[in-house]
Write a protein that holds these residues in place. Structure first.
Motif, PDB file in Angstrom:
ATOM      1  N   ILE A   4      -1.006  -4.020   4.866  1.00  0.00           N
ATOM      2  CA  ILE A   4      -0.025  -3.082   4.313  1.00  0.00           C
ATOM      3  C   ILE A   4      -0.440  -2.718   2.893  1.00  0.00           C
ATOM      4  O   ILE A   4      -0.701  -3.599   2.078  1.00  0.00           O
ATOM      5  CB  ILE A   4       1.391  -3.699   4.320  1.00  0.00           C
ATOM      6  N   PRO A   5      -0.527  -1.433   2.563  1.00  0.00           N
ATOM      7  CA  PRO A   5      -0.925  -1.045   1.214  1.00  0.00           C
ATOM      8  C   PRO A   5       0.028  -1.597   0.158  1.00  0.00           C
ATOM      9  O   PRO A   5       1.248  -1.613   0.352  1.00  0.00           O
ATOM     10  CB  PRO A   5      -0.869   0.486   1.254  1.00  0.00           C
ATOM     11  N   HIS A   6      -0.538  -2.028  -0.951  1.00  0.00           N
ATOM     12  CA  HIS A   6       0.225  -2.689  -2.003  1.00  0.00           C
ATOM     13  C   HIS A   6       0.331  -1.773  -3.220  1.00  0.00           C
ATOM     14  O   HIS A   6      -0.689  -1.357  -3.782  1.00  0.00           O
ATOM     15  CB  HIS A   6      -0.495  -4.004  -2.358  1.00  0.00           C
ATOM     16  N   VAL A   7       1.558  -1.459  -3.627  1.00  0.00           N
ATOM     17  CA  VAL A   7       1.811  -0.581  -4.771  1.00  0.00           C
ATOM     18  C   VAL A   7       2.525  -1.383  -5.866  1.00  0.00           C
ATOM     19  O   VAL A   7       3.546  -2.016  -5.611  1.00  0.00           O
ATOM     20  CB  VAL A   7       2.677   0.630  -4.364  1.00  0.00           C
ATOM     21  N   LEU A   8       1.967  -1.341  -7.078  1.00  0.00           N
ATOM     22  CA  LEU A   8       2.629  -1.948  -8.236  1.00  0.00           C
ATOM     23  C   LEU A   8       3.418  -0.860  -8.956  1.00  0.00           C
ATOM     24  O   LEU A   8       2.865   0.175  -9.342  1.00  0.00           O
ATOM     25  CB  LEU A   8       1.594  -2.563  -9.182  1.00  0.00           C
ATOM     26  N   VAL A   9       4.727  -1.092  -9.134  1.00  0.00           N
ATOM     27  CA  VAL A   9       5.605  -0.144  -9.827  1.00  0.00           C
ATOM     28  C   VAL A   9       5.909  -0.704 -11.209  1.00  0.00           C
ATOM     29  O   VAL A   9       6.439  -1.812 -11.337  1.00  0.00           O
ATOM     30  CB  VAL A   9       6.915   0.073  -9.036  1.00  0.00           C
ATOM     31  N   VAL A 118       0.728   8.957  -3.689  1.00  0.00           N
ATOM     32  CA  VAL A 118       0.294   7.570  -3.467  1.00  0.00           C
ATOM     33  C   VAL A 118      -0.574   7.502  -2.213  1.00  0.00           C
ATOM     34  O   VAL A 118      -1.635   6.861  -2.202  1.00  0.00           O
ATOM     35  CB  VAL A 118       1.510   6.623  -3.357  1.00  0.00           C
ATOM     36  N   ARG A 119      -0.136   8.178  -1.158  1.00  0.00           N
ATOM     37  CA  ARG A 119      -0.923   8.191   0.085  1.00  0.00           C
ATOM     38  C   ARG A 119      -2.295   8.834  -0.144  1.00  0.00           C
ATOM     39  O   ARG A 119      -3.308   8.368   0.397  1.00  0.00           O
ATOM     40  CB  ARG A 119      -0.179   8.957   1.184  1.00  0.00           C
ATOM     41  N   ALA A 120      -2.333   9.896  -0.943  1.00  0.00           N
ATOM     42  CA  ALA A 120      -3.609  10.557  -1.230  1.00  0.00           C
ATOM     43  C   ALA A 120      -4.552   9.607  -1.965  1.00  0.00           C
ATOM     44  O   ALA A 120      -5.758   9.569  -1.686  1.00  0.00           O
ATOM     45  CB  ALA A 120      -3.373  11.820  -2.054  1.00  0.00           C
ATOM     46  N   SER A 121      -4.002   8.833  -2.900  1.00  0.00           N
ATOM     47  CA  SER A 121      -4.821   7.846  -3.609  1.00  0.00           C
ATOM     48  C   SER A 121      -5.326   6.776  -2.648  1.00  0.00           C
ATOM     49  O   SER A 121      -6.483   6.342  -2.735  1.00  0.00           O
ATOM     50  CB  SER A 121      -4.009   7.194  -4.733  1.00  0.00           C
ATOM     51  N   LEU A 122      -4.468   6.355  -1.724  1.00  0.00           N
ATOM     52  CA  LEU A 122      -4.867   5.345  -0.741  1.00  0.00           C
ATOM     53  C   LEU A 122      -5.968   5.851   0.177  1.00  0.00           C
ATOM     54  O   LEU A 122      -6.842   5.084   0.588  1.00  0.00           O
ATOM     55  CB  LEU A 122      -3.656   4.908   0.093  1.00  0.00           C
TER      56      LEU A 122
END
Length: 228
Positions: A4-9, A118-122
């Protein structure tokens, strides 16, 4: 879980931070929170994210300074940073991007658009997590259907071997240490001995070479494993 992609906010305003976390998790991402710049740097060191959503205006350590520190270190320079700011002037955008931010989003913004960014960066850094097909020589991995073929023949991989292969195929040539593979493939919350990595790499190699093809996985003595 580990894929699962991990996003730091990172945001010092609680309401804004929790809104972002809620929407990122609703979009299927794993999230961690940081309430200030120092916390953000500690979080990246402890649990490197795939993408960072970073507010510019924060006390003590600004988002710009956090971004600068991340981009000058080789181990964190490749992590995409999406900068959030109320500053809409071109000069501010340029400053943010020149500091190393990969994207710049002006407040107020559309959450739907931010998730899309975010998806584009992933797609650039972890294509397998957003359903893309990966190819390396004669090996094709379809992350949506969980199908792997080599030279046109289907390969029967277990879920762990599939995650291992997708990790290797996302960054061919990169040397992954056993600890890095444990974090990426098994997850940080699961205790697994590093020797388990060797066992599963051995299984992956066996399946990849069962039809006579060359072994594409390289052992780097004292460092780990790489594809190619």
């Amino acid at each position: 879980m580990a894929q699962i992609p991990h996003v730091l906010v990172v945001d010092d305003e609680a309401a804004q931070r929790e809104m972002l976390v809620y929407n990122m998790e609703a979009a299927g991402f794993r999230t961690t929170r940081a309430t200030n710049g120092e916390e953000a740097l500690e979080s990246v060191a402890e649990d490197p994210p795939d993408v960072i959503v970073l507010d510019w205006m924060m006390p003590l350590l600004s988002g710009i300074e956090v971004c600068r520190r991340l981009k000058i270190k080789s181990e964190t320079a490749a992590i995409p940073v999406i900068m959030l700011s109320a500053r809409s002037e071109d000069v501010d955008k340029v400053r943010g991007l020149e500091t190393g931010a990969d994207d710049y989003v002006v407040k107020p913004y559309s959450v739907t658009e931010l998730v899309a960014r975010v998806r584009a960066s992933l797609r650039r850094v972890r294509p397998a997590t957003v359903g893309q097909t990966l190819t390396y020589d004669d090996i094709v991995l379809d992350s949506e259907t969980h199908r792997v073929t080599r030279d046109g023949s289907d390969l029967k991989l277990g879920p762990t071997e599939f995650r291992l292969l997708s990790t290797f195929m996302e960054k061919p040539g990169r040397v992954w240490s056993r600890d890095q593979l444990l974090d990426r493939v098994w997850g940080r919350d699961v205790y697994v001995d590093t020797r388990t990595v060797d066992v599963h790499v051995g299984r992956l190699r066996k399946v990849l070479t069962e039809s006579g093809g060359a072994d594409p996985v390289r052992t780097v003595r004292g460092a780990g494993y790489a594809l190619g």
